[in-house]
Design a protein around this motif. Structure first.
Motif, mmCIF file in Angstrom:
data_model
loop_
_atom_site.group_PDB
_atom_site.id
_atom_site.type_symbol
_atom_site.label_atom_id
_atom_site.label_comp_id
_atom_site.label_asym_id
_atom_site.label_seq_id
_atom_site.Cartn_x
_atom_site.Cartn_y
_atom_site.Cartn_z
ATOM 1 N N VAL A 9 2.732 9.520 27.969
ATOM 2 C CA VAL A 9 1.516 8.831 28.402
ATOM 3 C C VAL A 9 1.904 7.664 29.300
ATOM 4 C CG1 VAL A 9 -0.580 7.652 27.657
ATOM 5 C CG2 VAL A 9 0.408 9.463 26.228
ATOM 6 N N THR A 10 1.360 7.651 30.510
ATOM 7 C CA THR A 10 1.596 6.556 31.442
ATOM 8 C C THR A 10 0.271 5.900 31.815
ATOM 9 O OG1 THR A 10 1.357 7.771 33.534
ATOM 10 C CG2 THR A 10 3.497 7.934 32.413
ATOM 11 N N ALA A 11 0.378 4.743 32.449
ATOM 12 C CA ALA A 11 -0.836 4.059 32.894
ATOM 13 C C ALA A 11 -1.359 4.658 34.187
ATOM 14 C CB ALA A 11 -0.561 2.570 33.072
ATOM 15 N N LEU A 73 5.772 14.618 19.315
ATOM 16 C CA LEU A 73 6.284 13.327 19.765
ATOM 17 C C LEU A 73 5.416 12.834 20.916
ATOM 18 C CD1 LEU A 73 8.464 11.078 19.970
ATOM 19 C CD2 LEU A 73 9.767 12.629 21.444
ATOM 20 N N VAL A 74 5.057 11.552 20.849
ATOM 21 C CA VAL A 74 4.291 10.914 21.920
ATOM 22 C C VAL A 74 5.127 9.760 22.459
ATOM 23 C CG1 VAL A 74 2.138 9.770 22.560
ATOM 24 C CG2 VAL A 74 2.132 11.535 20.767
ATOM 25 N N VAL A 75 5.300 9.729 23.768
ATOM 26 C CA VAL A 75 6.110 8.695 24.409
ATOM 27 C C VAL A 75 5.240 7.904 25.381
ATOM 28 C CG1 VAL A 75 8.126 8.196 25.848
ATOM 29 C CG2 VAL A 75 8.193 10.114 24.225
ATOM 30 N N SER A 76 5.155 6.601 25.162
ATOM 31 C CA SER A 76 4.537 5.703 26.136
ATOM 32 C C SER A 76 5.613 5.361 27.158
ATOM 33 C CB SER A 76 4.033 4.436 25.444
ATOM 34 O OG SER A 76 3.527 3.514 26.386
ATOM 35 N N GLU A 174 0.571 -0.895 27.500
ATOM 36 C CA GLU A 174 -0.016 0.312 26.913
ATOM 37 C C GLU A 174 0.610 0.763 25.592
ATOM 38 O OE1 GLU A 174 -1.011 -0.269 30.845
ATOM 39 O OE2 GLU A 174 1.030 0.412 30.347
ATOM 40 N N GLY A 175 1.822 0.368 25.292
ATOM 41 C CA GLY A 175 2.571 0.989 24.196
ATOM 42 C C GLY A 175 1.867 0.977 22.856
ATOM 43 N N HIS A 176 1.354 -0.186 22.446
ATOM 44 C CA HIS A 176 0.710 -0.269 21.135
ATOM 45 C C HIS A 176 -0.543 0.593 21.077
ATOM 46 C CE1 HIS A 176 -1.546 -2.108 17.749
ATOM 47 N NE2 HIS A 176 -0.340 -2.267 17.228
ATOM 48 N N GLY A 177 -1.266 0.678 22.189
ATOM 49 C CA GLY A 177 -2.440 1.552 22.222
ATOM 50 C C GLY A 177 -2.065 3.010 22.061
ATOM 51 N N VAL A 178 -1.021 3.437 22.772
ATOM 52 C CA VAL A 178 -0.538 4.811 22.625
ATOM 53 C C VAL A 178 -0.113 5.062 21.184
ATOM 54 C CG1 VAL A 178 1.274 6.429 23.307
ATOM 55 C CG2 VAL A 178 0.174 4.999 25.042
ATOM 56 N N ALA A 179 0.618 4.111 20.615
ATOM 57 C CA ALA A 179 1.103 4.274 19.245
ATOM 58 C C ALA A 179 -0.037 4.352 18.237
ATOM 59 C CB ALA A 179 2.041 3.128 18.894
ATOM 60 N N THR A 180 -1.090 3.573 18.451
ATOM 61 C CA THR A 180 -2.235 3.595 17.540
ATOM 62 C C THR A 180 -2.819 5.000 17.448
ATOM 63 O OG1 THR A 180 -2.763 1.282 17.985
ATOM 64 C CG2 THR A 180 -4.534 2.649 17.118
ATOM 65 N N GLN A 186 -0.587 11.294 13.000
ATOM 66 C CA GLN A 186 0.632 11.491 12.211
ATOM 67 C C GLN A 186 1.781 12.045 13.064
ATOM 68 O OE1 GLN A 186 -1.168 13.919 8.991
ATOM 69 N NE2 GLN A 186 -0.931 12.123 7.679
ATOM 70 N N LEU A 187 1.938 11.471 14.247
ATOM 71 C CA LEU A 187 2.980 11.887 15.172
ATOM 72 C C LEU A 187 3.966 10.752 15.410
ATOM 73 C CD1 LEU A 187 0.813 13.751 17.834
ATOM 74 C CD2 LEU A 187 2.116 14.743 15.941
ATOM 75 N N ALA A 188 5.211 11.113 15.686
ATOM 76 C CA ALA A 188 6.220 10.128 16.046
ATOM 77 C C ALA A 188 5.903 9.545 17.419
ATOM 78 C CB ALA A 188 7.606 10.773 16.056
ATOM 79 N N VAL A 189 6.284 8.286 17.610
ATOM 80 C CA VAL A 189 6.002 7.615 18.882
ATOM 81 C C VAL A 189 7.230 6.839 19.332
ATOM 82 C CG1 VAL A 189 5.072 5.507 17.829
ATOM 83 C CG2 VAL A 189 4.282 6.212 20.112
ATOM 84 N N LEU A 190 7.379 6.721 20.647
ATOM 85 C CA LEU A 190 8.497 6.018 21.262
ATOM 86 C C LEU A 190 7.978 5.398 22.549
ATOM 87 C CD1 LEU A 190 11.678 5.675 21.033
ATOM 88 C CD2 LEU A 190 11.830 7.645 22.581
ATOM 89 N N GLU A 191 8.632 4.322 23.014
ATOM 90 C CA GLU A 191 8.270 3.743 24.307
ATOM 91 C C GLU A 191 9.502 3.623 25.180
ATOM 92 O OE1 GLU A 191 5.555 0.154 26.275
ATOM 93 O OE2 GLU A 191 5.907 0.200 24.109
ATOM 94 N N ILE A 192 9.342 3.993 26.445
ATOM 95 C CA ILE A 192 10.399 3.904 27.444
ATOM 96 C C ILE A 192 9.864 3.063 28.604
ATOM 97 C CG2 ILE A 192 11.920 5.168 29.018
ATOM 98 C CD1 ILE A 192 12.467 5.913 26.143
ATOM 99 N N ARG A 193 10.574 1.994 28.955
ATOM 100 C CA ARG A 193 10.172 1.138 30.076
ATOM 101 C C ARG A 193 11.362 0.929 31.006
ATOM 102 N NH1 ARG A 193 4.702 0.249 30.981
ATOM 103 N NH2 ARG A 193 3.733 0.645 28.955
#
Length: 236
Positions: A9-11, A73-76, A174-180, A186-193
């Motif tokens: 997920v990107t902005a 897996l969801v990645v911001s 965006e990261g916290h919104g994606v994670a929410t 019930q999916l794993a989440v990660l952020e890459i910047r």
């Protein structure tokens, strides 16, 4: 429903396109309800959902509701600011935590985040092994990534955030919104910047946005084995 995929997920579309460019093949485009533009490539789907935590949460939740179990897996992902002494311009940061840094209340004793107020989670954490493997794959720092609704524009604000969140590596919106949304499913989440500028005074002439977008492509070209290893260890 078959092999699980990663949702990135990107902005903005430029970030989405930088992610899908990593595959080296033309992605398959889809327009989702609400006008969201998703691109499907090998092993992952990438979607741009708009700027800020509210747009990120709404867009991610929309995709996941339509996905019928497609993802695990969801990645911001995107470009962002890096905190001095932790993440230099050009670095790729991997989140050890996705933190809502300005969601809460100010009081005489300082800032209270939304978790301290009892209104939800201020911090989400990715699987530790996945985060470590991803950081090793991209050769970048592993640390908290702060989500803000107003981008930092002064040295004083940067210092305040760094003091409140020791080891903070990067700032995004965006990261916290994606994670929410991801955690609700019930999916794993990660952020890459990838870092285009230091967190602090807004010196736009010094921003390195094209370089950061290229770094985003290079990072996702390197991340596939880390994601595959995590899946093998998690799902057997």
């Amino acid at each position: 429903m078959g092999e699980k995929r990663t949702l990135v997920v990107t902005a903005v579309p430029a970030e989405r396109d930088a992610v899908t460019l990593a595959a080296g093949v033309a992605p398959e485009p889809f327009t989702l309800p609400g006008g969201l533009s998703l691109q499907r490539g090998p092993g992952l789907d990438a979607v741009s959902v708009g700027v800020g935590p509210a747009a990120a949460a709404a867009g991610t939740a929309t995709v996941l509701a339509l996905a019928q179990g497609r993802y695990d897996l969801v990645v911001s992902a995107g470009i962002g600011g890096g905190f001095a002494q932790v993440a230099e311009v050009g670095a790729t940061v991997v989140s050890s935590a996705l933190v809502a840094a300005d969601l809460g209340a100010n009081g005489p004793d300082g800032f209270l985040d939304v978790g301290e107020l009892g209104f939800g989670a201020a911090t989400f954490r990715p699987p530790a092994g996945l985060a470590r493997a991803a950081a090793d794959a991209v050769g970048g720092p592993l640390g908290p990534v702060l989500t803000v609704s107003t981008a930092t524009g002064t040295a004083a604000r940067a210092a305040e955030l760094a003091a409140r969140h020791p080891g903070a590596a990067a700032e995004g919106m965006e990261g916290h919104g994606v994670a929410t949304a991801a955690v609700a499913h019930q999916l794993a989440v990660l952020e890459i910047r990838t870092v285009s500028n230091p967190v602090g005074p807004r010196e736009r002439a010094a921003w390195r946005i094209p370089d950061a977008l290229r770094a985003l492509t290079d990072s996702f070209a390197a991340l596939g084995p880390a994601f595959d290893l995590w899946r093998e260890q998690t799902h057997g």
